[in-house]
Design an enzyme around this catalytic site. Structure first.
Site, PDB file in Angstrom:
ATOM      1  N   HIS A   1      87.468  97.727  71.478  1.00  0.00           N
ATOM      2  CA  HIS A   1      88.569  98.584  71.038  1.00  0.00           C
ATOM      3  C   HIS A   1      89.680  98.622  72.073  1.00  0.00           C
ATOM      4  O   HIS A   1      90.849  98.786  71.751  1.00  0.00           O
ATOM      5  CB  HIS A   1      88.051  99.988  70.734  1.00  0.00           C
ATOM      6  CG  HIS A   1      87.276 100.025  69.462  1.00  0.00           C
ATOM      7  ND1 HIS A   1      86.054 100.609  69.347  1.00  0.00           N
ATOM      8  CD2 HIS A   1      87.547  99.479  68.252  1.00  0.00           C
ATOM      9  CE1 HIS A   1      85.605 100.439  68.123  1.00  0.00           C
ATOM     10  NE2 HIS A   1      86.491  99.753  67.435  1.00  0.00           N
TER      11      HIS A   1
ATOM     12  N   ARG B   1      93.905 101.612  61.312  1.00  0.00           N
ATOM     13  CA  ARG B   1      92.754 102.259  61.952  1.00  0.00           C
ATOM     14  C   ARG B   1      93.143 103.724  62.180  1.00  0.00           C
ATOM     15  O   ARG B   1      93.787 104.057  63.176  1.00  0.00           O
ATOM     16  CB  ARG B   1      92.443 101.580  63.277  1.00  0.00           C
ATOM     17  CG  ARG B   1      91.887 100.167  63.144  1.00  0.00           C
ATOM     18  CD  ARG B   1      91.674  99.544  64.499  1.00  0.00           C
ATOM     19  NE  ARG B   1      90.787  98.413  64.482  1.00  0.00           N
ATOM     20  CZ  ARG B   1      91.193  97.133  64.507  1.00  0.00           C
ATOM     21  NH1 ARG B   1      92.465  96.830  64.543  1.00  0.00           N
ATOM     22  NH2 ARG B   1      90.311  96.155  64.492  1.00  0.00           N
TER      23      ARG B   1
ATOM     24  N   ARG C   1      92.110 102.829  56.463  1.00  0.00           N
ATOM     25  CA  ARG C   1      90.668 102.972  56.659  1.00  0.00           C
ATOM     26  C   ARG C   1      90.345 104.411  57.048  1.00  0.00           C
ATOM     27  O   ARG C   1      91.015 105.001  57.895  1.00  0.00           O
ATOM     28  CB  ARG C   1      90.183 102.015  57.743  1.00  0.00           C
ATOM     29  CG  ARG C   1      88.659 102.019  57.844  1.00  0.00           C
ATOM     30  CD  ARG C   1      88.156 101.006  58.822  1.00  0.00           C
ATOM     31  NE  ARG C   1      88.517 101.365  60.175  1.00  0.00           N
ATOM     32  CZ  ARG C   1      88.320 100.566  61.224  1.00  0.00           C
ATOM     33  NH1 ARG C   1      87.804  99.365  61.039  1.00  0.00           N
ATOM     34  NH2 ARG C   1      88.654 100.957  62.434  1.00  0.00           N
TER      35      ARG C   1
ATOM     36  N   GLU D   1      80.677  95.118  57.585  1.00  0.00           N
ATOM     37  CA  GLU D   1      80.435  95.153  59.030  1.00  0.00           C
ATOM     38  C   GLU D   1      78.951  95.219  59.347  1.00  0.00           C
ATOM     39  O   GLU D   1      78.527  94.828  60.425  1.00  0.00           O
ATOM     40  CB  GLU D   1      81.109  96.396  59.639  1.00  0.00           C
ATOM     41  CG  GLU D   1      82.606  96.398  59.496  1.00  0.00           C
ATOM     42  CD  GLU D   1      83.259  97.624  60.085  1.00  0.00           C
ATOM     43  OE1 GLU D   1      84.030  97.479  61.032  1.00  0.00           O
ATOM     44  OE2 GLU D   1      82.987  98.737  59.585  1.00  0.00           O
TER      45      GLU D   1
ATOM     46  N   ASN E   1      84.444  91.991  63.950  1.00  0.00           N
ATOM     47  CA  ASN E   1      84.147  92.511  65.296  1.00  0.00           C
ATOM     48  C   ASN E   1      82.782  93.196  65.292  1.00  0.00           C
ATOM     49  O   ASN E   1      81.935  92.953  66.138  1.00  0.00           O
ATOM     50  CB  ASN E   1      85.205  93.526  65.745  1.00  0.00           C
ATOM     51  CG  ASN E   1      86.602  92.967  65.663  1.00  0.00           C
ATOM     52  OD1 ASN E   1      86.780  91.752  65.713  1.00  0.00           O
ATOM     53  ND2 ASN E   1      87.597  93.819  65.519  1.00  0.00           N
ATOM     54  N   ASP E   2      82.592  94.067  64.309  1.00  0.00           N
ATOM     55  CA  ASP E   2      81.299  94.746  64.234  1.00  0.00           C
ATOM     56  C   ASP E   2      80.239  93.864  63.600  1.00  0.00           C
ATOM     57  O   ASP E   2      79.094  93.845  64.049  1.00  0.00           O
ATOM     58  CB  ASP E   2      81.436  96.057  63.452  1.00  0.00           C
ATOM     59  CG  ASP E   2      81.980  97.160  64.348  1.00  0.00           C
ATOM     60  OD1 ASP E   2      81.466  97.304  65.472  1.00  0.00           O
ATOM     61  OD2 ASP E   2      82.940  97.846  63.945  1.00  0.00           O
TER      62      ASP E   2
ATOM     63  N   ARG F   1      79.878  94.461  71.416  1.00  0.00           N
ATOM     64  CA  ARG F   1      81.224  93.876  71.401  1.00  0.00           C
ATOM     65  C   ARG F   1      82.033  94.229  72.642  1.00  0.00           C
ATOM     66  O   ARG F   1      82.996  93.553  72.961  1.00  0.00           O
ATOM     67  CB  ARG F   1      81.978  94.298  70.139  1.00  0.00           C
ATOM     68  CG  ARG F   1      82.207  95.765  70.040  1.00  0.00           C
ATOM     69  CD  ARG F   1      82.710  96.172  68.683  1.00  0.00           C
ATOM     70  NE  ARG F   1      84.155  96.071  68.576  1.00  0.00           N
ATOM     71  CZ  ARG F   1      84.850  96.535  67.557  1.00  0.00           C
ATOM     72  NH1 ARG F   1      84.223  97.094  66.534  1.00  0.00           N
ATOM     73  NH2 ARG F   1      86.146  96.431  67.522  1.00  0.00           N
TER      74      ARG F   1
ATOM     75  N   CYS G   1      89.576  91.039  58.375  1.00  0.00           N
ATOM     76  CA  CYS G   1      90.496  91.800  59.223  1.00  0.00           C
ATOM     77  C   CYS G   1      90.040  91.923  60.664  1.00  0.00           C
ATOM     78  O   CYS G   1      90.694  92.543  61.474  1.00  0.00           O
ATOM     79  CB  CYS G   1      90.750  93.187  58.637  1.00  0.00           C
ATOM     80  SG  CYS G   1      89.285  94.228  58.672  1.00  0.00           S
TER      81      CYS G   1
HETATM   82  C1  PEP Z   1      85.898  95.104  62.805  1.00  0.00           C
HETATM   83  O1  PEP Z   1      84.840  95.664  63.127  1.00  0.00           O
HETATM   84  O2  PEP Z   1      86.039  93.862  62.739  1.00  0.00           O
HETATM   85  C2  PEP Z   1      87.093  95.924  62.489  1.00  0.00           C
HETATM   86  C3  PEP Z   1      88.178  95.381  61.981  1.00  0.00           C
HETATM   87  O3  PEP Z   1      87.030  97.253  62.785  1.00  0.00           O
HETATM   88  P1  PEP Z   1      87.171  97.848  64.280  1.00  0.00           P
HETATM   89  O4  PEP Z   1      87.564  96.714  65.189  1.00  0.00           O
HETATM   90  O5  PEP Z   1      88.179  98.920  64.212  1.00  0.00           O
HETATM   91  O6  PEP Z   1      85.791  98.356  64.539  1.00  0.00           O
HETATM   92 MG    MG Z   2      84.661  97.791  62.860  1.00  0.00          MG
END
Ligand code: PEP
Ligand code: MG
Length: 610
Positions: free
Chosen positions: A201, A308, A346, A447, A470-471, A481, A518
């Site tokens: 993040h 976000r 979201r 995710e 990402n998740d 991550r 995304c």
């Molecule tokens: C992800 O997890 O890929 C995502 C877009 O959400 P965030 O990065 O805000 O957890």
């Molecule tokens: Mg995420």
């Protein structure tokens, strides 16, 4: 930049490799930031520092109060009555004029630094409570320990950030999103961390702030001290300490070659790009901070693919930003900036790794990436955030320009519950004659692996899927991550992650349910042909990656990309996928199309570099 170029010193140029997490080049003076180092200064301050020190104390008290209020507002039920009483006790002590006066007195009369004065006064107070015959008062002594920690932390943060200025490059072991949001006020040029990953993040926030960031620089970063001249290359993943004049000249050249804002705007104003063989790809943008909305004007052709809200609403630490009325205003502003294609909002993804005020809450609730995060948290206490946020979205959605996206979905049951609550809120607004548009498309983030595996079951209840790589990657590969050394293994180009994306894409195709990606991988040049080849035709990327991704899409032959996707699914691991993608790009794309800002080669590292 006005500062004179870094000069050659008696030091040799030192090049440290890491991972570029937010693009751009920063040249300036290193400042070592350590928000966790205790402020142990005891030496008296000078008389002309007294007023500033008293102000620092007042700011820290205010900050600690705000932190307490944030935790209580964001998670009232989660805290339980006992914990809430503790916070209430701390809040009362923070307002205790007798204690505050004693601390100020020591700063003024004895010229003690604020942290030392806090320690002394609270220790004396604690001793009195400890000695008391009243059991209730003795418990208060424990609250004082906690309060002291909180106040010292607040003082430390200010102290740690105080020396950052507009010519600084922040060098840290680790930076949380909260740290970045805090230091942004001082306007540093860029940042480097020893630990951390490009999809953390913190990296997302750095991109949103337009701050070049290099992560995973490792222990060699210890060799860089405050005051050293440094160049940070957040695009190619490199830090150069004590740069030679020739290196500085080379980077200056690149800075001046970066596309001008006008060029960027022209690119943005264009139509959705098509591959060389005519396949249209929708590009949307991810937004975290309000400042990013300005980057979207004129309208992004594909709209906003991910807002976000936990960042957008709570970045300034104001707990009232989640009040329903304030949210209605915020979403109207977002809808306006998003233009015709609208915005995907979201719902609050609270409870994971530290992100703004969530960080404050996490201090009391432990690490949450496998716990009560995202939709789980919203559904456990629907009155707290879920209902107000859905109401605000229904009200802000006047002409069908908004879409709702659910974070961290695991089961179909969860989506059904949200649908029911959405219907209830819509009915209630109608009963009360509140204008709103009930036709809010509902999407689910992909995710959690369980969700990807069960994707067909979801198509009955959702209007679209958005893959959060990402998740998804952290849960599929069991790699944090935001991790340090192990973080290099966090790569969405792993065949197992790509296999799951393909599964969701196929589900979407069969059911007519659109699928977008995304996560940060959507803005990774090596990944773009792979994702297109897998059948993804909507990518949502950071505003900063948009021009490059657009150029890459335009240079790809769709049929050839399908062949690449077939091949990479057979590879053994992520480095092998990257090697193949890199070779494919070298043979299929003209170098000019993969040149990033300042002419930097953004085809990505050879897999062996990672
Ligand atoms: C992800 O997890 O890929 C995502 C877009 O959400 P965030 O990065 O805000 O957890
Ligand atoms: Mg995420």
């Amino acid at each position: 930049m006005e500062e004179s170029p870094p000069e050659s010193t008696s030091h040799d140029e030192l090049v440290i490799s890491g991972t570029g997490a937010a693009p751009g080049i920063a040249m300036g003076t290193a400042y070592r930031y350590d928000a966790s180092a205790p402020d142990r200064r005891r030496a008296p301050i000078s008389p002309d520092e007294v007023d500033a020190e008293v102000d620092r104390l007042a700011n820290a008290v205010q900050r600690a109060e705000q932190e307490l209020e944030t935790v209580r507002t964001l998670a009232p039920d989660a805290l339980g009555a006992d914990t809430d009483a503790i916070f209430e006790a701390q809040a009362l002590m923070l307002r205790d004029e007798e204690v505050l006066r004693a601390i100020r007195q020591r700063i003024r009369a004895r010229k003690e630094p604020a942290a030392a004065a806090v320690r002394t006064v609270l220790a004396a107070h604690r001793e009195r409570l400890d000695d008391s015959d009243d059991a209730h008062l003795r418990t208060g002594a424990d609250d004082l320990v906690e309060l002291e920690r909180r106040l010292l932390r607040a003082l430390r943060r200010r102290a740690a950030a105080a020396h950052i200025d507009t010519q600084s490059v922040v060098v840290a072991q680790e930076l949380t999103p909260t740290d970045l949001l805090r230091v942004r006020r001082q306007g540093p040029l860029g940042a480097v961390t020893a630990r951390g990953g490009p999809t953390s993040h913190a990296a997302i926030v750095a991109k949103a702030l337009g701050l070049p960031l290099l992560v995973g620089a490792g222990e060699t970063l210890e060799a860089v001290s405050s005051g050293d001249r440094v160049v940070v290359d957040g695009t190619e993943g490199r830090l150069i300490a004590h740069p030679h004049p020739a290196t500085v000249e080379d980077y200056r050249q690149r800075e001046t070659e970066a596309p001008s804002p006008t060029e960027r705007e022209e690119e943005r104003a264009g139509r959705p790009p098509r591959t060389t063989d005519g396949h249209a790809v929708t590009l949307r943008v991810n937004v975290g901070l309000e400042a990013e909305l300005d980057l979207l004007r004129p309208d992004p052709p594909g709209g906003i693919g991910l807002l976000r809200t936990e960042l957008f609403l709570l970045a300034d630490g104001d707990p009232h930003a989640v009040d329903e009325e304030r949210q209605v205003e915020a979403y109207r502003e977002v809808a306006e900036a998003a233009g015709e294609e609208g915005a995907t909002i979201r719902l609050l993804d609270l409870g994971g790794d530290g992100r703004g005020p969530r960080h404050a809450a996490a201090e009391h609730e432990g690490s949450r990436s496998l716990g009560e995060r995202g939709l789980r948290r919203l559904l456990n206490r629907p009155d707290e955030h879920l209902r107000p946020q859905l109401r605000a979205l229904l009200r802000a959605n006047r002409q069908g320009e908004l879409r709702v996206l659910l974070p961290m979905v695991t089961d179909v049951t969860e989506v059904r519950r949200v649908r029911r609550i959405l219907d209830e809120e819509s009915a209630r607004l109608a009963e009360n004659g509140v204008p709103h548009d009930p036709t809010l498309p509902l999407g689910a983030m992909v995710e959690v692996p369980a969700m990807a595996l069960q994707a067909p079951a979801f198509t009955e209840f959702v209007d679209f899927f958005s893959v959060g790589t990402n998740d998804l990657t952290q849960y599929v590969l069991a790699v944090d991550r935001a991790a340090g050394p192990v973080g290099a293994r966090h790569d969405a180009l792993h065949p197992a992650v790509l296999g799951l994306i393909l599964r969701v894409v196929e589900t979407g195709r069969m059911s007519g349910c659109p699928v977008e990606v995304c996560g940060e991988i959507a803005g990774d040049v090596q990944a773009v042909p792979v994702l297109l080849g897998l059948g993804v035709d909507t990518l949502s990327v950071s505003p900063q990656s948009l021009p490059t991704v657009r150029r890459v899409v335009r240079a790809i032959e769709y049929d050839a990309a399908k062949g690449l996707a077939r091949d990479v699914l057979q590879e053994d691991d992520a480095p092998a996928v990257r090697r193949r993608a890199r070779t494919w790009i070298d043979t299929h794309l003209p170098p000019a199309e993969t040149a990033g800002s300042g002419g930097a080669d953004v085809r990505g590292p050879d897999a062996s570099d990672r």
